[in-house]
Design a protein around this motif. Sequence first.
Motif, short mmCIF file in Angstrom:
data_model
loop_
_atom_site.label_atom_id
_atom_site.label_comp_id
_atom_site.label_asym_id
_atom_site.label_seq_id
_atom_site.Cartn_x
_atom_site.Cartn_y
_atom_site.Cartn_z
N VAL A 192 0.88 -1.18 0.00
CA VAL A 192 0.00 0.00 0.00
C VAL A 192 0.91 1.22 0.00
O VAL A 192 1.78 1.34 0.86
CB VAL A 192 -0.94 0.03 1.23
N ILE A 193 0.69 2.11 -0.97
CA ILE A 193 1.44 3.37 -0.99
C ILE A 193 0.52 4.46 -0.44
O ILE A 193 -0.55 4.72 -1.01
CB ILE A 193 1.89 3.75 -2.42
N GLY A 194 0.94 5.10 0.63
CA GLY A 194 0.14 6.18 1.23
C GLY A 194 -0.40 5.77 2.59
O GLY A 194 -0.65 4.58 2.85
N GLY A 196 -2.88 8.10 4.17
CA GLY A 196 -3.94 9.09 4.44
C GLY A 196 -5.20 8.39 4.94
O GLY A 196 -5.19 7.18 5.26
N ALA A 197 -6.31 9.13 4.98
CA ALA A 197 -7.56 8.59 5.54
C ALA A 197 -8.01 7.32 4.82
O ALA A 197 -8.56 6.40 5.45
CB ALA A 197 -8.65 9.66 5.46
N THR A 198 -7.76 7.25 3.51
CA THR A 198 -8.16 6.06 2.76
C THR A 198 -7.34 4.85 3.18
O THR A 198 -7.88 3.78 3.51
CB THR A 198 -7.96 6.32 1.24
N VAL A 200 -5.65 4.41 5.81
CA VAL A 200 -5.88 4.07 7.22
C VAL A 200 -7.11 3.15 7.36
O VAL A 200 -7.16 2.27 8.22
CB VAL A 200 -6.00 5.35 8.06
N GLN A 201 -8.09 3.33 6.48
CA GLN A 201 -9.24 2.42 6.48
C GLN A 201 -8.88 1.08 5.84
O GLN A 201 -9.32 0.02 6.28
CB GLN A 201 -10.41 3.05 5.71
N ALA A 202 -8.08 1.14 4.76
CA ALA A 202 -7.83 -0.08 3.97
C ALA A 202 -6.79 -1.01 4.59
O ALA A 202 -6.93 -2.24 4.51
CB ALA A 202 -7.39 0.33 2.56
O1 N01 Z 1 -5.52 10.79 0.24
P1 N01 Z 1 -4.46 11.68 1.04
P2 N01 Z 1 -6.64 9.81 0.82
N1 N01 Z 1 4.94 9.04 -2.86
O2 N01 Z 1 -4.00 12.71 0.10
C1 N01 Z 1 0.84 9.69 0.11
C2 N01 Z 1 -11.36 11.82 2.08
N2 N01 Z 1 -11.74 10.52 2.59
O3 N01 Z 1 -7.28 9.14 -0.35
O4 N01 Z 1 1.01 12.85 3.45
C3 N01 Z 1 4.62 8.49 -1.68
O5 N01 Z 1 -4.98 12.11 2.35
C4 N01 Z 1 0.57 10.87 0.98
O6 N01 Z 1 1.72 11.24 1.67
P3 N01 Z 1 1.87 12.78 2.22
C5 N01 Z 1 -10.75 12.61 3.21
O7 N01 Z 1 -11.16 13.94 3.13
C6 N01 Z 1 -12.94 10.46 3.16
O8 N01 Z 1 -6.13 8.98 1.90
O9 N01 Z 1 1.37 13.66 1.12
N3 N01 Z 1 3.48 8.74 -1.01
C7 N01 Z 1 -0.52 10.32 1.88
O10 N01 Z 1 -0.02 9.52 2.88
C8 N01 Z 1 -9.30 12.43 2.92
O11 N01 Z 1 -8.46 13.36 3.51
C9 N01 Z 1 -13.37 9.30 3.70
O12 N01 Z 1 3.31 12.93 2.48
C10 N01 Z 1 2.64 9.61 -1.56
C11 N01 Z 1 -1.31 9.47 0.91
O13 N01 Z 1 -0.44 9.13 -0.16
C12 N01 Z 1 -9.31 12.49 1.42
O14 N01 Z 1 -10.42 11.70 1.06
C13 N01 Z 1 -12.58 8.18 3.71
C14 N01 Z 1 2.89 10.23 -2.80
C15 N01 Z 1 -2.48 10.21 0.32
O15 N01 Z 1 -3.31 10.65 1.36
C16 N01 Z 1 -8.08 11.96 0.76
O16 N01 Z 1 -7.66 10.79 1.46
C17 N01 Z 1 -11.33 8.26 3.11
C18 N01 Z 1 4.11 9.92 -3.44
N4 N01 Z 1 4.45 10.50 -4.59
C19 N01 Z 1 -10.91 9.44 2.54
N5 N01 Z 1 1.85 11.03 -3.10
C20 N01 Z 1 -14.74 9.36 4.27
O17 N01 Z 1 -14.98 9.36 5.37
C21 N01 Z 1 0.98 10.92 -2.07
N6 N01 Z 1 1.46 10.07 -1.15
C22 N01 Z 1 -15.85 9.61 3.41
#
Ligand code: N01
Length: 550
Positions: A192-194, A196-198, A200-202
């Motif tokens: 898993v790359i990343g 963020g909130a997604t 963290v759920q997955a």
């Molecule tokens: O995206 P994110 P998400 N190389 O941008 C990393 C909503 N949401 O899909 O923090 C390596 O938050 C990036 O790292 P960094 C909610 O509003 C809602 O998780 O940028 N890593 C980060 O860790 C949320 O905030 C629900 O340094 C790279 C991750 O990828 C929004 O959607 C549920 C990279 C991206 O995290 C987005 O969340 C889930 C690279 N080049 C989400 N580029 C609900 O409740 C990025 N990353 C409805």
Amino acid sequence: MVNVQSGAQKESAKLDFDAIIIGAGFSGMYMLHSLRDKLALKVTVFEAGNNVGGTWYWNRYPGARCDSDSYIYCYTFDNHLLQEWNWSERYPEQDEILRYLEHCAERFHLKRDIQFAKRVVEVTFDEATDLWMVRTDKGDAVRANYVITAVGSLSATNVPPFKGLGSFRGKSYHTAQWPHDGVDFTTKRVAVIGTGATAVQAIPEIAQQAKHLTVFQRTPNFCVPARNGRVDPGVAKARKSDYDGVRERIKKSFFGFELNFIPKSVLDTTPEEREQEFDRMWDAGGFALWLANYQDLFFSKEANDIIADYLKCKIRSTVHDPVVAEKLIPKTYPYGTKRQPLDTNYFETFNKKNVLLVDASTDGPIEEITPNGIRAGGKEYPVDIIVIATGFDAMTGPLNNLGIKGRGGRELAQDWRDGPQTYLGLAVAGFPNLFTITGPQSPSVLSNMPVSIEQHVEWITDCIAYMRRNKRTTIEATAQAQDAWVAHVAEVANGTLMTGTDSWYMGANIAGKPRRFLPYLCPEGVGGYRKKCAEIAEKGYEGFVFANVA
Ligand code: N01
């Protein structure tokens, strides 16, 4: 004072629709219902997906669920709908929310006016006729008076240009473009790359299935427990009997939730007193620690450090290996200045034997994707499946992708190359009769989305009704009102800790994107923003200019 220009004689052109809506998620569906069933307009919706749902149609990754409590993550405009729908969980899963939206589409007979599997590729204003021409990838070219974008704030996926991505011999999936028949992780080595909130759920869900999981973290996150569970029938009944109250409270609230800041500085509390409050919020789960904390959380680094330290202790006490715990602890930005992820066993997952954390700052960043896996910090990690949880080109991306051209052929994406320019996050100077639901520089992602969506839809509906009653052909934000709004949004944001953090709120996740605070943090909350929009309308749409029928 109403600023009205008498309309120049216009060429006549065939009008296909009164209004065209782009997107059939929460916002597009309500916009359609509102314009068609309240104002009796002829409306069509273009939707790129094969069904309604927007975010909830596309994001089908394991663990996808809502981070807002279900009883307020829904439409509140229809009392019957509120009474008849029953949510099973505090935070429903993606498929339950999609079923809800399907139910709404059925109930309000929406699908007959939605054209599915059609992506809008060009939206052009014709000054000769004062009409918009909307083109799709399926060859449609239709004219309308009004265009309303309902494309969501987080719908333009971000796949970073990793070197070698195309060479990978396994399967890779972005979380927002997930296969409808799911992905089988059993017996597989997964990356898993990343984080963020997604992710963290997955991550906890994938770790349960996969043979091995490697998590590539660039920046750690302050996660707090969601505390999901079945909805207690007694609680559900009590809420249903008080929906008028719930609706009023969330409309007038700060963030669209039944949450309010503690009207006190954390610096004025004793360690015992605040520990007790933090424990209460921690036990409540959800956004309490983020959005109902002491009022100086977002403004004072000293205050912020106190709550951040509380959360750091929680990570240390949950993660068994102290080296892994330190990697998972955020150290480079204040708590709450990135979107709060809610977790179910996220930190616990890193105690599992089949889970490995690769942290960019201590182990080395991702260098390339190889045919067999991912190389980071000089080491190759072989995997069968890569889950790309790298988020979105937030807020401006979905609008820039529509190919919008306003007066004189000016392109929205060009006008916004140094950051978005809007009035109220609802309208753009030079783009008459274009409305942007939850657009940049509106509260949108800093609120419980359905609350902000309903407010915008209702404001736009009232505005169009006003125009038709008063024979106005176009409405357009003035450049002066827009400049003042852009400056105000920036000024408020600069007074907080949010602008110092690299987050998608700042556009910092996308290489080359201008660093601007994208949403609007209204000092009086979503209730204050609602009031401001209503006052502008009451003053004859202050900051806008109308053209009249010639
Ligand atoms: O995206 P994110 P998400 N190389 O941008 C990393 C909503 N949401 O899909 O923090 C390596 O938050 C990036 O790292 P960094 C909610 O509003 C809602 O998780 O940028 N890593 C980060 O860790 C949320 O905030 C629900 O340094 C790279 C991750 O990828 C929004 O959607 C549920 C990279 C991206 O995290 C987005 O969340 C889930 C690279 N080049 C989400 N580029 C609900 O409740 C990025 N990353 C409805």
